[in-house]
Design an enzyme around this catalytic site. Sequence first.
Site, short mmCIF file in Angstrom:
data_model
loop_
_atom_site.label_atom_id
_atom_site.label_comp_id
_atom_site.label_asym_id
_atom_site.label_seq_id
_atom_site.Cartn_x
_atom_site.Cartn_y
_atom_site.Cartn_z
N ASP A 67 0.93 -1.33 -0.21
CA ASP A 67 0.39 0.27 0.02
C ASP A 67 0.53 1.45 -0.01
OD1 ASP A 67 0.99 -0.62 2.65
OD2 ASP A 67 -1.20 -0.56 3.51
N ASP A 136 -7.09 -1.90 14.60
CA ASP A 136 -8.47 -2.74 14.31
C ASP A 136 -8.67 -4.03 13.49
OD1 ASP A 136 -7.98 -2.11 12.18
OD2 ASP A 136 -9.41 -0.33 11.42
N HIS A 138 -7.20 -4.64 10.63
CA HIS A 138 -6.51 -4.56 9.09
C HIS A 138 -5.53 -5.21 8.80
CE1 HIS A 138 -4.37 -0.57 9.93
NE2 HIS A 138 -3.43 -0.98 9.22
N GLU A 143 -9.72 -1.86 5.98
CA GLU A 143 -10.03 -1.03 7.20
C GLU A 143 -11.35 -1.88 7.39
OE1 GLU A 143 -8.47 0.06 8.85
OE2 GLU A 143 -8.42 1.89 8.36
#
Length: 260
Positions: A67, A136, A138, A143
Amino acid sequence: MEVVICKDYDEVSLKAARVVADLVHARPDAVLGFATGSSPMGLYRELARLHKEEALDFSKASSFNLDEYCGLASDHPQSYRYFMNKELFDHINLPVEKTRVPSGTAEDWPAQCAEYEQQIADAGGIDLQVLGIGSDGHIAFNEPGSSLGSRTRLVYLTEQTIADNSRFFEKQEDVPRTAISMGVGSILEARQCVVVASGANKSPALAAAVEGPITCMITASALQLHPDTIIFCDEDAASQLTMREYYNWIQQQKQADKTT
Ligand code: GLP
């Protein structure tokens, strides 16, 4: 999924680096998938050491990163391209033109994303994907709510991720709100996944990813569908795993089988 609980971050890094190094020895032209964040930094340090001191040769390998932040040019100190050069590429002999990180400044995001997917396909797919895990749950920047079949695309970061990653920026407002990220579906196509996780703040996400239901709310849980994923985590990150002792027992058995 194989879960290897290590005594600390250094052991996580050394063991994960060993898996990468073994692949590069066996297949010098391996296609490697790299991740950013603090989790894989020790792994990269060890790969650099193996290159320098044990002549681990990356000259025929190539790589793709997961990313990049939208809006950050490759020379921006917080861009993932900059991070990869500084943490790894400047220290090994992987030809820089064979390292790919999505561009953060493309003019046409959908076209760039489609091209990135095509480049991965043209390279024959990713042999080994290194992954960290967000607090979280990911992977890459997928997400909660990301489709488990998602491909490389523009994504909006959650407030949690913006807050988590703000430690690398001067102030929270400087963290980009969007990124280009390989999708969960793209990641699942890698032939092998190596996850590194350390610290107590990762323990809920890791437990949910490894032992919870497969859900788009914890995109790392999609790795349960992957046939060859190995997770290296330290004791703190492993602290909420219900089957912790079983994972340790498996590793002890494997060790014993090797020595007999
Ligand atoms: C970012 C990256 C992820 C990484 C995560 C965790 O969100 N896009 O690939 O896994 O951060 O980072 P860290 O390892 O610093 O906790």
